[in-house]
Write a protein that holds these residues in place. Sequence first.
Motif: not given
Length: 600
Positions: A346-351, A373-381
């Motif tokens: 997921t590019q945004s980490g929020e899809t 791509n996004v540090v701190g995004s929901t997927a990353a967390r």
Amino acid sequence: MCGIIGCVGHGTETTDVLLDGLSTLDYRGYDSAGVALSNGTVDVVKRSGAIEDLVSAVEASPPTGPVGIGHTRWSTHGPPTDENAHPHVDCPGEVAVVHNGIIENYEALRERLRAAGHTFESDTDTEVIPHLIESERDDGADPETAVRRAVERLEGSFAVAAVLADSDAIFAARRDSPLVLGIDDGGDRRRYYLASDVPAFREYTDRVVYLDDGEFARLTPEDWTVTTLAGDRVEKPVDTVEWDPEETGKAGYDHFMAKEINEQPRALRQCLSERVDELDGEVSIGDLAYLNPRGVQLVAAGTSYHAALYGAQLFRAAGVPATAYLAHEYATGTPPIGDELVIGVTQSGETADTLSALREASARGARTLAVTNVVGSTAARECDDAFYIKAGPEIGVAATKTFASQLAALNTLTIGMVPSKDDREAIAALRDLPADVQQVLDESNAAAVAEQYLDSEAYFFIGRGLQYPVALEGALKMKEITYKHAEGFAAGELKHGPLALVTSETPVFAIVTGDGERAQKTIGNVKEVEARDAPVVAVTDGASDVSRYADHVLSIPESSPQTAAVLANVQLQLAAYHTAAKLGRPIDKPRNLAKSVTVE
């Protein structure tokens, strides 16, 4: 999708900050916009159409106040009209709310509120929120308590921000839709921000706080706090955004998409930096190297799904069973998990679809990994692990450099998790990839090819193996920004139905790399369409004789099969871009589309 901006502490400049933030967020896609400022009263100005229409309305009747919120809307409930634009207010106009997401129980809430005497002015689900806050205020609740209680009654996904006439605070909460705070308290004057995405306030501060699901924020000119909805204090880390605000500008290009296509060599260098060591023939992916998955499931949507299809082929070629799933199908199906690794691309980490799939996998006991791509995004967390593609901010709605970086990242993941004696060739190709992409950008004749086929009825894209996902992506880019019909196929599928669509008015882009069995079979498919008078555009490294059967050739440097896919994709991006530019399309803001899809 929709965009939220809020700020406190700017005094008379608040309106300008909100409008600047909304202009920055317009890449997310929108059809109306508005602002609300609080200063003993609540002043709301909103308009359907472009942000320029809102700016004109603000200039005609300037709202005032040191505390404000703004919104760009992408229609879900009701058409794009002034009435349906955000912010929405309560009956006396003392509460204003902006909202991203969908309130699933809004109809039941609206009926109860109507029965209690509330009047509604819009078709939106959002409008129930200010009326719920009004109802709580009528029962004696203070502003913060009223907002908390209203949010607790909502079902569905949301990022909500509210201002009230008798408060100097912004109140906000999130569930399944992103919200981030901007912290600027280093000088004599404190200023705080709230947004759905960092670029909205990046020119003012690089210090951010990412809200998690179920958290509630309160911003005042003096301080900021984050709590649970129940009111328990949450200690949040303040992170620093590493990219410069100038990275979100066009840098002299006509469109963000053109800029981001041309940024791909740099994005790939960033992705591969400190990960690929050709000298030692190794790839470094940290602790992820020890996962040793027995099987891999990849979940994604849109462009990221095409990257997932590509990644699944890489893992299978390395001897690991792997399947790519459309995220919105995965969450409602029952695919086996066992001890497989589930990778969310997921590019945004929020899809929203991808987050739901990852949560479902986690609930079944799977280990989850976000490729984002996004540090701190929901997927990353939320995932057990995160692997960043490091492409930098991407503003254009049609993904370009992030797709290339996803493919590079999936290569490094596969090599790092499943090392092989044959890796040295792939690692050398990854090292050369940024320079090879630059060569394609410097030498491409895609603009001339695009000129030849502007009046075509449709465009078809074919490829085999690792080029099949690229064919799908090429078709997606063409349809996204040109509004022309385009389809991608596995080349062997042409004869099983799609060949009926092929005519002299349907150019076929055939991706043929190398000179192996797959290349020769794809050339056979090229001959099939050539026999039906269809023009052929070959995307090739010249290793085969496909150019003999092509009307035009888009050349790429010789490379490994894995990286050849990235190079071929750049030519297809350029073909789509130049076609759209010559047709006069709004390339960065395709109709009906949004950059970050945060509803299912």
